[in-house]
Scaffold this active site. Structure first.
Site, short mmCIF file in Angstrom:
data_model
loop_
_atom_site.label_atom_id
_atom_site.label_comp_id
_atom_site.label_asym_id
_atom_site.label_seq_id
_atom_site.Cartn_x
_atom_site.Cartn_y
_atom_site.Cartn_z
N CYS A 112 0.83 -1.13 0.05
CA CYS A 112 0.01 -0.02 0.01
C CYS A 112 0.82 1.27 -0.26
O CYS A 112 1.76 1.25 0.78
CB CYS A 112 -0.82 0.02 1.29
N GLY A 113 0.48 2.21 -0.49
CA GLY A 113 1.01 3.56 -0.60
C GLY A 113 0.10 4.50 0.36
O GLY A 113 -0.84 3.84 1.15
#
Length: 272
Positions: A112-113
């Site tokens: 995830c960013g």
């Protein structure tokens, strides 16, 4: 076999031949984080140092800033189900409130960013420990030694080749803490969580070394922990560089061998 790794059969290709053999893979399992019994988030992580992960996540999201604000952490399972050690409930000190951005359930993958939740302005308003005035300085020769030192601490990577790592260093190159995880953001959370539980926040005068790229999220986590220097073996993103410039973080990328790019905060690197 521990839950950190698992064994799988693979077909190993070598030229025009194939050989069946076992292979070791890095573990990846979901971890549900609850606060006072209420679900906060689910993250995909490599099991191990889970309490550090939860403590670091809460610190990096601006929920807590010291060990005193974290009353207890415990593994638990839902009623009638076996405890799989994939659910941790945290008790916070009375009066500790969640930021508005966390007043909803989040799903965080191992890759995830920032997912659009935050901006540079929100990080500026949430951080407890500004890093711009940190006088830390580090010599190039010390910087060049950080990747090899971190690599020697990556025990699970050595057997799987499938984990990210984060290491916390002093400016003289001493490794203070190293953690591995299938998610680079989890590895950083584990390091920060260790520091919080040891009463070390803010991490003034420290260097955070990461094994991959320097994303906006990792830059944010460094700032939130009060770390003045972030170094990565790969490239930073443009938004990571913008955040570092705005908040006074020294951002170093492509730290390999005896070369590196200093993107921001060059005054902290001791040059002739």
């Amino acid at each position: 076999m521990s839950r950190v790794t698992s064994r799988h059969k693979v077909l190993r290709l070598n030229g025009s031949t194939a050989l069946a053999r076992p292979d070791t893979l890095a573990g990846e399992e979901p971890l549900e984080i609850r606060i006072g019994g209420e679900q906060l988030t689910v993250t995909m992580r490599t099991p191990g140092h889970d309490f550090d992960l939860v403590a670091g996540f809460l610190a990096n999201e601006g929920v807590i800033g010291s060990a005193d604000e974290l009353i207890a952490l415990r593994y638990c399972g839902d009623a009638g189900t076996e405890n799989t050690y994939n659910l941790i409930d945290a008790d916070l000190a009375p009066g500790t409130e969640l930021p508005a951005s966390l007043n909803r359930n989040l799903l965080t993958t191992s890759a995830c960013g920032i997912c659009g939740r935050d901006s540079i302005d929100s990080v500026r308003t949430r951080t407890r420990w500004p890093v711009a005035d940190d006088p830390a300085r580090i010599a190039p020769d010390v910087l060049y030694g950080l990747p090899d030192t971190l690599r020697t601490a990556q025990r699970t990577f050595a057997s799987t080749g499938g984990l990210h790592a984060a290491g916390l260093f002093s400016t003289d190159g001493e490794l203070l803490c190293a953690r591995e995880d299938v998610g680079r953001h989890n590895a950083v959370d584990k390091v920060v969580g260790w520091a919080l539980r040891e009463g070390r926040l803010p991490l003034r005068g420290c260097v955070l070394m990461v094994s991959g790229r320097a994303s906006f999220e990792l830059t944010q986590k460094a700032v939130m922990a009060g770390i003045p220097v972030l170094a990565a073996v790969s490239a930073p993103s443009s938004l990571a560089a913008d955040l570092a410039q705005e908040l006074g973080l020294t951002l170093i990328g492509f730290l390999r061998g005896r070369t590196a790019n200093i993107y921001t905060g060059g005054q902290r690197v001791i040059l002739d």
